[in-house]
Design a protein around this motif. Structure first.
Motif, PDB file in Angstrom:
ATOM      1  N   ALA A 168       0.853  -1.193   0.000  1.00  0.00           N
ATOM      2  CA  ALA A 168       0.000   0.000   0.000  1.00  0.00           C
ATOM      3  C   ALA A 168       0.887   1.240   0.000  1.00  0.00           C
ATOM      4  O   ALA A 168       1.531   1.534  -0.998  1.00  0.00           O
ATOM      5  CB  ALA A 168      -0.937  -0.025   1.197  1.00  0.00           C
ATOM      6  N   ASP A 169       0.950   1.961   1.123  1.00  0.00           N
ATOM      7  CA  ASP A 169       1.762   3.179   1.172  1.00  0.00           C
ATOM      8  C   ASP A 169       2.755   3.168   2.321  1.00  0.00           C
ATOM      9  O   ASP A 169       3.213   4.214   2.770  1.00  0.00           O
ATOM     10  CB  ASP A 169       0.847   4.407   1.283  1.00  0.00           C
ATOM     11  CG  ASP A 169       0.081   4.662  -0.003  1.00  0.00           C
ATOM     12  OD1 ASP A 169       0.726   5.026  -1.006  1.00  0.00           O
ATOM     13  OD2 ASP A 169      -1.149   4.493  -0.018  1.00  0.00           O
ATOM     14  N   TYR A 170       3.066   1.979   2.817  1.00  0.00           N
ATOM     15  CA  TYR A 170       4.077   1.826   3.857  1.00  0.00           C
ATOM     16  C   TYR A 170       5.398   1.548   3.160  1.00  0.00           C
ATOM     17  O   TYR A 170       5.646   0.431   2.703  1.00  0.00           O
ATOM     18  CB  TYR A 170       3.672   0.673   4.775  1.00  0.00           C
ATOM     19  CG  TYR A 170       4.508   0.502   6.033  1.00  0.00           C
ATOM     20  CD1 TYR A 170       5.314   1.514   6.522  1.00  0.00           C
ATOM     21  CD2 TYR A 170       4.460  -0.697   6.743  1.00  0.00           C
ATOM     22  CE1 TYR A 170       6.054   1.349   7.673  1.00  0.00           C
ATOM     23  CE2 TYR A 170       5.187  -0.879   7.911  1.00  0.00           C
ATOM     24  CZ  TYR A 170       5.988   0.153   8.364  1.00  0.00           C
ATOM     25  OH  TYR A 170       6.722  -0.010   9.525  1.00  0.00           O
ATOM     26  N   ARG A 171       6.247   2.571   3.059  1.00  0.00           N
ATOM     27  CA  ARG A 171       7.492   2.407   2.308  1.00  0.00           C
ATOM     28  C   ARG A 171       8.559   3.383   2.774  1.00  0.00           C
ATOM     29  O   ARG A 171       8.246   4.449   3.329  1.00  0.00           O
ATOM     30  CB  ARG A 171       7.238   2.606   0.806  1.00  0.00           C
ATOM     31  CG  ARG A 171       6.948   4.009   0.411  1.00  0.00           C
ATOM     32  CD  ARG A 171       6.740   4.164  -1.091  1.00  0.00           C
ATOM     33  NE  ARG A 171       5.485   3.601  -1.523  1.00  0.00           N
ATOM     34  CZ  ARG A 171       4.339   4.290  -1.508  1.00  0.00           C
ATOM     35  NH1 ARG A 171       4.297   5.539  -1.074  1.00  0.00           N
ATOM     36  NH2 ARG A 171       3.225   3.734  -1.932  1.00  0.00           N
ATOM     37  N   LEU A 172       9.788   3.035   2.522  1.00  0.00           N
ATOM     38  CA  LEU A 172      10.931   3.925   2.761  1.00  0.00           C
ATOM     39  C   LEU A 172      11.422   4.457   1.435  1.00  0.00           C
ATOM     40  O   LEU A 172      11.570   3.694   0.477  1.00  0.00           O
ATOM     41  CB  LEU A 172      12.046   3.172   3.483  1.00  0.00           C
ATOM     42  CG  LEU A 172      13.340   3.945   3.785  1.00  0.00           C
ATOM     43  CD1 LEU A 172      13.983   3.441   5.083  1.00  0.00           C
ATOM     44  CD2 LEU A 172      14.369   3.842   2.640  1.00  0.00           C
ATOM     45  N   LEU A 173      11.687   5.757   1.390  1.00  0.00           N
ATOM     46  CA  LEU A 173      12.261   6.395   0.204  1.00  0.00           C
ATOM     47  C   LEU A 173      13.452   7.235   0.627  1.00  0.00           C
ATOM     48  O   LEU A 173      13.386   7.963   1.627  1.00  0.00           O
ATOM     49  CB  LEU A 173      11.225   7.295  -0.491  1.00  0.00           C
ATOM     50  CG  LEU A 173       9.959   6.624  -1.032  1.00  0.00           C
ATOM     51  CD1 LEU A 173       9.011   7.682  -1.582  1.00  0.00           C
ATOM     52  CD2 LEU A 173      10.292   5.597  -2.099  1.00  0.00           C
ATOM     53  N   SER A 174      14.526   7.142  -0.114  1.00  0.00           N
ATOM     54  CA  SER A 174      15.691   7.976   0.172  1.00  0.00           C
ATOM     55  C   SER A 174      15.477   9.373  -0.397  1.00  0.00           C
ATOM     56  O   SER A 174      14.624   9.588  -1.265  1.00  0.00           O
ATOM     57  CB  SER A 174      16.946   7.349  -0.441  1.00  0.00           C
ATOM     58  OG  SER A 174      16.906   7.439  -1.870  1.00  0.00           O
ATOM     59  N   SER A 175      16.257  10.341   0.088  1.00  0.00           N
ATOM     60  CA  SER A 175      16.139  11.708  -0.424  1.00  0.00           C
ATOM     61  C   SER A 175      16.510  11.756  -1.908  1.00  0.00           C
ATOM     62  O   SER A 175      15.978  12.585  -2.659  1.00  0.00           O
ATOM     63  CB  SER A 175      17.044  12.651   0.380  1.00  0.00           C
ATOM     64  OG  SER A 175      18.398  12.216   0.325  1.00  0.00           O
ATOM     65  N   ARG A 176      17.392  10.863  -2.340  1.00  0.00           N
ATOM     66  CA  ARG A 176      17.757  10.807  -3.759  1.00  0.00           C
ATOM     67  C   ARG A 176      16.545  10.456  -4.610  1.00  0.00           C
ATOM     68  O   ARG A 176      16.291  11.073  -5.654  1.00  0.00           O
ATOM     69  CB  ARG A 176      18.860   9.761  -3.954  1.00  0.00           C
ATOM     70  CG  ARG A 176      19.361   9.642  -5.381  1.00  0.00           C
ATOM     71  CD  ARG A 176      20.381   8.517  -5.487  1.00  0.00           C
ATOM     72  NE  ARG A 176      20.903   8.395  -6.850  1.00  0.00           N
ATOM     73  CZ  ARG A 176      21.661   7.382  -7.258  1.00  0.00           C
ATOM     74  NH1 ARG A 176      21.993   6.413  -6.401  1.00  0.00           N
ATOM     75  NH2 ARG A 176      22.083   7.325  -8.493  1.00  0.00           N
ATOM     76  N   VAL A 177      15.783   9.472  -4.160  1.00  0.00           N
ATOM     77  CA  VAL A 177      14.570   9.068  -4.876  1.00  0.00           C
ATOM     78  C   VAL A 177      13.546  10.201  -4.843  1.00  0.00           C
ATOM     79  O   VAL A 177      12.892  10.505  -5.850  1.00  0.00           O
ATOM     80  CB  VAL A 177      13.974   7.789  -4.264  1.00  0.00           C
ATOM     81  CG1 VAL A 177      12.611   7.472  -4.873  1.00  0.00           C
ATOM     82  CG2 VAL A 177      14.917   6.612  -4.471  1.00  0.00           C
ATOM     83  N   LEU A 178      13.396  10.850  -3.684  1.00  0.00           N
ATOM     84  CA  LEU A 178      12.417  11.931  -3.551  1.00  0.00           C
ATOM     85  C   LEU A 178      12.747  13.098  -4.466  1.00  0.00           C
ATOM     86  O   LEU A 178      11.847  13.724  -5.047  1.00  0.00           O
ATOM     87  CB  LEU A 178      12.359  12.407  -2.094  1.00  0.00           C
ATOM     88  CG  LEU A 178      11.725  11.432  -1.103  1.00  0.00           C
ATOM     89  CD1 LEU A 178      11.869  11.955   0.311  1.00  0.00           C
ATOM     90  CD2 LEU A 178      10.260  11.185  -1.438  1.00  0.00           C
ATOM     91  N   ASN A 179      14.022  13.416  -4.609  1.00  0.00           N
ATOM     92  CA  ASN A 179      14.417  14.519  -5.499  1.00  0.00           C
ATOM     93  C   ASN A 179      14.095  14.193  -6.950  1.00  0.00           C
ATOM     94  O   ASN A 179      13.703  15.086  -7.724  1.00  0.00           O
ATOM     95  CB  ASN A 179      15.907  14.822  -5.331  1.00  0.00           C
ATOM     96  CG  ASN A 179      16.208  15.578  -4.055  1.00  0.00           C
ATOM     97  OD1 ASN A 179      15.454  16.475  -3.667  1.00  0.00           O
ATOM     98  ND2 ASN A 179      17.291  15.228  -3.384  1.00  0.00           N
ATOM     99  N   GLU A 180      14.252  12.935  -7.340  1.00  0.00           N
ATOM    100  CA  GLU A 180      13.882  12.539  -8.694  1.00  0.00           C
ATOM    101  C   GLU A 180      12.364  12.498  -8.838  1.00  0.00           C
ATOM    102  O   GLU A 180      11.813  12.879  -9.873  1.00  0.00           O
ATOM    103  CB  GLU A 180      14.470  11.161  -9.019  1.00  0.00           C
ATOM    104  CG  GLU A 180      15.984  11.103  -9.043  1.00  0.00           C
ATOM    105  CD  GLU A 180      16.597  11.996 -10.114  1.00  0.00           C
ATOM    106  OE1 GLU A 180      15.914  12.261 -11.134  1.00  0.00           O
ATOM    107  OE2 GLU A 180      17.742  12.438  -9.936  1.00  0.00           O
ATOM    108  N   PHE A 181      11.690  12.058  -7.782  1.00  0.00           N
ATOM    109  CA  PHE A 181      10.233  11.952  -7.817  1.00  0.00           C
ATOM    110  C   PHE A 181       9.589  13.328  -7.914  1.00  0.00           C
ATOM    111  O   PHE A 181       8.468  13.463  -8.427  1.00  0.00           O
ATOM    112  CB  PHE A 181       9.739  11.232  -6.557  1.00  0.00           C
ATOM    113  CG  PHE A 181       8.293  10.843  -6.610  1.00  0.00           C
ATOM    114  CD1 PHE A 181       7.866   9.785  -7.401  1.00  0.00           C
ATOM    115  CD2 PHE A 181       7.351  11.533  -5.878  1.00  0.00           C
ATOM    116  CE1 PHE A 181       6.539   9.418  -7.458  1.00  0.00           C
ATOM    117  CE2 PHE A 181       6.014  11.173  -5.927  1.00  0.00           C
ATOM    118  CZ  PHE A 181       5.610  10.116  -6.714  1.00  0.00           C
ATOM    119  N   ALA A 182      10.282  14.353  -7.438  1.00  0.00           N
ATOM    120  CA  ALA A 182       9.744  15.713  -7.498  1.00  0.00           C
ATOM    121  C   ALA A 182       9.546  16.181  -8.932  1.00  0.00           C
ATOM    122  O   ALA A 182       8.785  17.130  -9.185  1.00  0.00           O
ATOM    123  CB  ALA A 182      10.677  16.675  -6.757  1.00  0.00           C
TER     124      ALA A 182
END
Length: 328
Positions: A168-182
């Motif tokens: 579902a929405d229980y997950r870990l994301l690194s800041s590197r992934v978040l910056n790309e996801f932005a």
């Protein structure tokens, strides 16, 4: 030298909508978890618990403000209005990406096993940029919910959408992934299918899902169906291909019917066929309406995307004067 050097700063992102009953129960559990992880040396003591108030109509935001005053690990943001669960999670992730090393998103109701966070962080320290929390079983679900949920994941994968089964929405994301996801600017958000599109090394942590600790679920059948349909139409265009295939089959059958009608008429064996005529009209009319509805959904999504409206608007924060101290 700071004792926090080399330890990742974790922000636990928790969307909240009308959670005044459950928040006093689960908030201390999240605090205990983050303090235990920090004391064990797994994460930095600058880690925080970020509550995202999604336009709640009860005392949820007041409780978040009180929590923020009681302990520095609690922080909160409030959206200007209710935007839905997925937008609330996104708001928290985007607010966190520049001031932490990793985020873990989790619901407020206490159903997801918070002890799995240790394994998630361990997987991150082992090199994973994305860690999915996946249910090991659905024994706590009713037969109907279990059947519909498992069918939904199978349909999504059949439609060509890349989703993780029973995640579902229980997950870990690194800041590197978040910056790309932005850089993903979709207005129609379905995080479960969008995160795998970013890529990077991933891992899976299995956990048992429990009963809701307090309060009632904010995801009735109508919302679940809406989320499912939104996920399919946001991640795949296969429904349009299916419509095209059905249209071709119906057209072929109709063509055969026309030939049959001409042959019958020329042979002089014709008879009043009002029943068959009505059935064909209703059948074709139903197919056309369904097709127009699905195509209209896609056109509506294109319309919303073209507006470039903000996906969330933050009206209040509990930590704004101090946010520059969180990382460094």
């Amino acid at each position: 030298m700071s004792e926090n050097i080399g330890k990742p700063i974790l922000w636990i992102v928790i969307p909240c909508y009308n959670e005044e009953e459950v928040l006093p129960v689960t908030a201390p559990l999240f605090l205990q978890r983050i303090k235990e992880m920090a004391s064990s040396g797994m994460i930095s003591d600058k880690s925080r618990i970020l509550f995202v108030n999604d336009g709640s109509k009860d005392r949820t935001w007041e409780l978040i403000e009180d929590l923020a005053k009681s302990d520095e690990h609690y922080i909160g943001i409030s959206q200007s209005r209710n935007r839905g669960h997925q937008n609330a999670v996104l708001a928290g992730l985007m607010e966190a990406k520049d001031v932490c090393d990793i985020t873990i998103s989790i619901d407020c109701d206490g159903q997801d096993d918070i002890t799995a966070m240790d394994k998630m962080v361990a997987a991150y320290l082992d090199g994973a940029e994305v860690v999915y929390g996946v249910r090991s079983s659905r024994d706590t679900d009713t037969f109907f919910k279990k059947f519909t949920a498992e069918s939904f994941y199978k349909i999504l994968n059949w439609m060509g959408a890349e989703v993780v089964y029973n995640h579902a929405d229980y997950r870990l994301l690194s800041s590197r992934v978040l910056n790309e996801f932005a850089d993903f600017h979709e207005v129609n958000i379905y995080l479960r299918g969008m995160v795998p599109l970013v890529g990077f090394r991933s891992a899976t942590v299995y956990y048992e899902r429990h009963e809701r600790i307090a309060g009632s679920s904010h995801y009735p059948l109508t919302k679940m169906l809406h989320l499912a349909f939104d996920g399919i139409t946001s991640l795949s265009i296969k429904p349009i291909s299916i419509i095209t295939g059905i249209g071709s089959i119906v057209s072929f059958i109709g063509f055969i019917g026309i030939i049959w009608a001409i042959v019958v008429a020329l042979s002089g064996d014709g008879f009043p066929g009002w029943a068959s005529t009505v059935c064909m009209i209703l059948f074709l009319g139903g197919i056309q309406l369904i097709s127009i509805g699905v195509i209209g959904t896609y056109i509506g999504k294109i319309y919303m995307e073209s507006k470039h409206r903000p996906r969330y608007i933050i009206s209040e924060k509990t930590w704004e004067p101090y946010e520059r101290h969180y990382k460094g």
